[in-house]
Design a protein around this motif. Structure first.
Motif, PDB file in Angstrom:
ATOM      1  N   GLY A  91      -5.830  68.054  89.150  1.00  0.00           N
ATOM      2  CA  GLY A  91      -6.751  67.729  90.235  1.00  0.00           C
ATOM      3  C   GLY A  91      -8.098  68.387  90.063  1.00  0.00           C
ATOM      4  N   ALA A  92      -8.079  69.679  89.777  1.00  0.00           N
ATOM      5  CA  ALA A  92      -9.329  70.418  89.588  1.00  0.00           C
ATOM      6  C   ALA A  92     -10.071  69.925  88.356  1.00  0.00           C
ATOM      7  CB  ALA A  92      -9.043  71.913  89.467  1.00  0.00           C
ATOM      8  N   GLY A  93      -9.325  69.600  87.305  1.00  0.00           N
ATOM      9  CA  GLY A  93      -9.958  69.117  86.074  1.00  0.00           C
ATOM     10  C   GLY A  93     -10.679  67.799  86.278  1.00  0.00           C
ATOM     11  N   ILE A  94     -10.054  66.891  87.006  1.00  0.00           N
ATOM     12  CA  ILE A  94     -10.672  65.590  87.273  1.00  0.00           C
ATOM     13  C   ILE A  94     -11.905  65.771  88.153  1.00  0.00           C
ATOM     14  CG2 ILE A  94     -10.355  63.381  88.441  1.00  0.00           C
ATOM     15  CD1 ILE A  94      -7.427  63.478  87.549  1.00  0.00           C
ATOM     16  N   THR A  95     -11.794  66.633  89.162  1.00  0.00           N
ATOM     17  CA  THR A  95     -12.939  66.885  90.042  1.00  0.00           C
ATOM     18  C   THR A  95     -14.132  67.411  89.251  1.00  0.00           C
ATOM     19  OG1 THR A  95     -11.542  67.337  91.973  1.00  0.00           O
ATOM     20  CG2 THR A  95     -13.766  68.247  91.997  1.00  0.00           C
ATOM     21  N   THR A  96     -13.878  68.368  88.386  1.00  0.00           N
ATOM     22  CA  THR A  96     -14.951  68.947  87.573  1.00  0.00           C
ATOM     23  C   THR A  96     -15.561  67.909  86.641  1.00  0.00           C
ATOM     24  OG1 THR A  96     -13.846  71.106  87.641  1.00  0.00           O
ATOM     25  CG2 THR A  96     -15.527  70.811  85.970  1.00  0.00           C
ATOM     26  N   PHE A  97     -14.709  67.077  86.059  1.00  0.00           N
ATOM     27  CA  PHE A  97     -15.193  66.016  85.172  1.00  0.00           C
ATOM     28  C   PHE A  97     -16.067  65.030  85.941  1.00  0.00           C
ATOM     29  CE2 PHE A  97     -14.572  61.676  83.534  1.00  0.00           C
ATOM     30  CZ  PHE A  97     -15.117  61.823  82.264  1.00  0.00           C
ATOM     31  N   LEU A  98     -15.617  64.644  87.124  1.00  0.00           N
ATOM     32  CA  LEU A  98     -16.366  63.676  87.924  1.00  0.00           C
ATOM     33  C   LEU A  98     -17.683  64.248  88.457  1.00  0.00           C
ATOM     34  CD1 LEU A  98     -13.469  61.956  89.930  1.00  0.00           C
ATOM     35  CD2 LEU A  98     -14.716  61.080  87.941  1.00  0.00           C
ATOM     36  N   GLN A  99     -17.808  65.563  88.388  1.00  0.00           N
ATOM     37  CA  GLN A  99     -19.066  66.208  88.763  1.00  0.00           C
ATOM     38  C   GLN A  99     -20.004  66.348  87.564  1.00  0.00           C
ATOM     39  OE1 GLN A  99     -17.605  69.879  90.442  1.00  0.00           O
ATOM     40  NE2 GLN A  99     -17.335  68.997  92.489  1.00  0.00           N
ATOM     41  N   GLY A 100     -19.530  65.873  86.408  1.00  0.00           N
ATOM     42  CA  GLY A 100     -20.349  65.913  85.207  1.00  0.00           C
ATOM     43  C   GLY A 100     -20.439  67.270  84.545  1.00  0.00           C
ATOM     44  N   GLN A 101     -19.510  68.169  84.870  1.00  0.00           N
ATOM     45  CA  GLN A 101     -19.571  69.525  84.343  1.00  0.00           C
ATOM     46  C   GLN A 101     -18.811  69.712  83.040  1.00  0.00           C
ATOM     47  OE1 GLN A 101     -18.663  72.524  87.322  1.00  0.00           O
ATOM     48  NE2 GLN A 101     -19.418  71.204  88.966  1.00  0.00           N
ATOM     49  N   LYS A 118     -15.787  56.454  90.964  1.00  0.00           N
ATOM     50  CA  LYS A 118     -16.678  57.621  90.979  1.00  0.00           C
ATOM     51  C   LYS A 118     -17.189  57.955  89.578  1.00  0.00           C
ATOM     52  CE  LYS A 118     -14.714  59.977  95.024  1.00  0.00           C
ATOM     53  NZ  LYS A 118     -14.004  61.199  95.504  1.00  0.00           N
ATOM     54  N   SER A 119     -16.354  57.711  88.576  1.00  0.00           N
ATOM     55  CA  SER A 119     -16.725  58.072  87.211  1.00  0.00           C
ATOM     56  C   SER A 119     -17.935  57.283  86.708  1.00  0.00           C
ATOM     57  CB  SER A 119     -15.543  57.850  86.264  1.00  0.00           C
ATOM     58  OG  SER A 119     -15.319  56.463  86.023  1.00  0.00           O
ATOM     59  N   LYS A 120     -18.211  56.138  87.322  1.00  0.00           N
ATOM     60  CA  LYS A 120     -19.327  55.308  86.875  1.00  0.00           C
ATOM     61  C   LYS A 120     -20.676  55.992  87.115  1.00  0.00           C
ATOM     62  CE  LYS A 120     -16.775  50.987  87.470  1.00  0.00           C
ATOM     63  NZ  LYS A 120     -16.706  49.656  88.127  1.00  0.00           N
ATOM     64  N   LYS A 121     -20.677  57.005  87.993  1.00  0.00           N
ATOM     65  CA  LYS A 121     -21.918  57.737  88.260  1.00  0.00           C
ATOM     66  C   LYS A 121     -22.281  58.672  87.107  1.00  0.00           C
ATOM     67  CE  LYS A 121     -21.365  57.677  93.301  1.00  0.00           C
ATOM     68  NZ  LYS A 121     -21.247  58.516  94.528  1.00  0.00           N
ATOM     69  N   ILE A 122     -21.261  59.180  86.414  1.00  0.00           N
ATOM     70  CA  ILE A 122     -21.543  60.081  85.290  1.00  0.00           C
ATOM     71  C   ILE A 122     -21.392  59.380  83.943  1.00  0.00           C
ATOM     72  CG2 ILE A 122     -20.866  62.128  86.597  1.00  0.00           C
ATOM     73  CD1 ILE A 122     -18.267  62.057  84.792  1.00  0.00           C
ATOM     74  N   CYS A 123     -20.605  58.308  83.920  1.00  0.00           N
ATOM     75  CA  CYS A 123     -20.452  57.518  82.692  1.00  0.00           C
ATOM     76  C   CYS A 123     -21.467  56.377  82.764  1.00  0.00           C
ATOM     77  CB  CYS A 123     -19.032  56.973  82.562  1.00  0.00           C
ATOM     78  SG  CYS A 123     -17.724  58.232  82.587  1.00  0.00           S
ATOM     79  N   LYS A 124     -22.697  56.658  82.436  1.00  0.00           N
ATOM     80  CA  LYS A 124     -23.773  55.684  82.575  1.00  0.00           C
ATOM     81  C   LYS A 124     -23.488  54.414  81.769  1.00  0.00           C
ATOM     82  CE  LYS A 124     -26.009  58.676  85.057  1.00  0.00           C
ATOM     83  NZ  LYS A 124     -26.073  58.511  86.524  1.00  0.00           N
ATOM     84  N   GLY A 125     -23.313  53.305  82.488  1.00  0.00           N
ATOM     85  CA  GLY A 125     -23.022  52.049  81.820  1.00  0.00           C
ATOM     86  C   GLY A 125     -21.570  51.864  81.457  1.00  0.00           C
ATOM     87  N   GLY A 126     -20.736  52.816  81.856  1.00  0.00           N
ATOM     88  CA  GLY A 126     -19.314  52.721  81.533  1.00  0.00           C
ATOM     89  C   GLY A 126     -18.466  53.321  82.630  1.00  0.00           C
ATOM     90  N   GLU A 127     -17.253  53.772  82.294  1.00  0.00           N
ATOM     91  CA  GLU A 127     -16.348  54.383  83.249  1.00  0.00           C
ATOM     92  C   GLU A 127     -15.340  55.252  82.511  1.00  0.00           C
ATOM     93  OE1 GLU A 127     -14.768  50.874  85.061  1.00  0.00           O
ATOM     94  OE2 GLU A 127     -13.021  50.840  83.725  1.00  0.00           O
ATOM     95  N   ALA A 128     -14.619  56.050  83.252  1.00  0.00           N
ATOM     96  CA  ALA A 128     -13.630  56.937  82.644  1.00  0.00           C
ATOM     97  C   ALA A 128     -12.407  56.143  82.189  1.00  0.00           C
ATOM     98  CB  ALA A 128     -13.206  58.014  83.635  1.00  0.00           C
TER      99      ALA A 128
END
Length: 373
Positions: A91-101, A118-128
């Motif tokens: 859970g914490a790992g996914i949260t940190t990843f989705l925050q772009g850290q 949510k991942s589309k915000k940090i994966c510009k043009g893509g997704e997790a």
């Protein structure tokens, strides 16, 4: 007898994972901060280094012991890259990843639709996407004086972890173990205090196999009543090792490393099933692929009654952007994940008590990693 059983568990843990069918990506982490087996003797000469600097990642503690060896081997070959993986839990790992850290996250269950969105915000043009890297059983470890051969089933486990069965000489446990000398001893049930993919998979099993005994919905956050909590796989396994009457759930590698007794499961098959890599692979082979494209998510069958199939299993995934990765970390991310999915990287898993990916899945993971951009 106890030593022979331990040796058998160790031997089976070395068996390769013969999974037929595709693995699906999932994201939930297990967490822990103490290492298991030490460095691997696997080859590192075939590692292709790329990128420089520090690569940050976090998440699943289920894979912590494997990740320790992977990082050590990779860092030994690639001096210009520092891999920093923190086993903070899925859970914490996914949260940190989705925050772009972080560059990627480790998880033991598939990403939820809202997490992909949510991942589309940090994966510009893509997704997790979910990249499976290892598999194996979630063992039910226990510490009951005088008992080194214990059989439990989903209904009894559900009631134990929901505080409905509170003593080791309960009639339900006696019925499953007619020859055992069960003591008049309070059950000390330990669960994860952190958001955990291991908890998610364990409660999916309880809900799927014994819905009346476990009325709660599966989740990374513990929903059962009562019990005691500890952080990470290392935390709950340590509590079992040092607490008389204790029981908990954690990856087989922690039971093996800690020399902790593990329960057999009465699944409805002719014989109770041991928690081994070989038996987990039989259950995983019944899983259905639900991911699309480069997403390899699995829908595991927790209700299997197949002979020798151990149903409390998990698959740990690395979560990464298919597109839109940061330019400064992309080369190292691809290089490191390529090593994890390589024959050499997978070969290190056997001695750690994990199940390596079957060839057809490893090939798909390598292809997906090579396409990251």
């Amino acid at each position: 007898m106890k030593l022979q059983r331990k040796n058998r568990v160790r031997a089976l843990a070395v068996g390769a994972l013969a999974v037929s069918g595709a693995l699906a990506l999932s994201a939930c982490g297990s967490d822990d901060t103490t290492g298991g087996p030490g460095a691997s003797s696997a080859k590192t000469s075939n590692i292709k280094c790329d990128g420089k600097g520090k690569l940050l990642a976090s998440g699943s503690s289920a894979q912590k012991n494997a990740m320790d060896v992977w990082v050590q081997n990779y860092s030994g070959a690639c001096k210009d890259t520092e891999i920093n993986y923190q086993p903070t839990g899925s859970g914490a790992g996914i949260t940190t990843f989705l925050q772009g850290q972080t560059a990627f996250a480790g998880s033991d269950s598939a990403l939820k639709p809202e997490e992909v969105a949510k991942s589309k915000k940090i994966c510009k043009g893509g997704e997790a996407i979910n990249l499976p890297m290892l598999g194996g059983p979630i063992a039910v470890g226990y510490n009951v004086p005088g008992v080194d051969d214990l059989v439990l089933d989903a209904e009894t486990l559900g009631k134990i972890f929901d505080s409905k069965i509170t003593n080791w000489n309960d009639p339900a446990i006696k019925k499953l173990n007619p020859g055992a000398k069960l003591p008049d001893l309070k059950i000390q049930a330990f669960h994860r205090s952190d958001d955990s993919g291991t908890t998610d998979n364990f409660t999916k099993y309880l809900k799927g196999a014994a819905p009346k005994a476990w009325p709660h919905e599966p989740a990374k956050t513990w929903e059962g009543k009562g019990g005691q909590a500890a952080s990470g796989s290392s935390g709950v396994s340590s509590q079992v090792k040092q607490t008389s009457g204790a029981i908990s759930y954690f990856e087989l590698s922690y039971a093996t490393a800690g020399k902790i007794d593990t329960a057999k499961l009465n699944t409805g098959a002719q014989k109770p099933v041991d928690a081994t890599v070989e038996n987990a692979s039989k259950a995983i082979s019944e899983a259905k692929q639900v991911g699309k494209g480069e997403d390899l998510a699995l829908d595991l069958n927790y209700k299997t009654k197949a002979e020798g199939a151990y149903p409390i299993t998990l698959v740990t995934y690395e979560i990464a952007c298919d597109k839109g990765n940061k330019a400064e970390t992309l080369p190292a991310t691809k290089s490191f994940l390529t090593y994890l999915a390589s024959e050499d990287g997978q070969a290190t898993l056997k001695e750690q008590g994990y199940a390596p990916l079957p060839t057809e899945i490893a090939d798909k993971v390598r292809k997906a990693v090579s396409s990251l951009s």
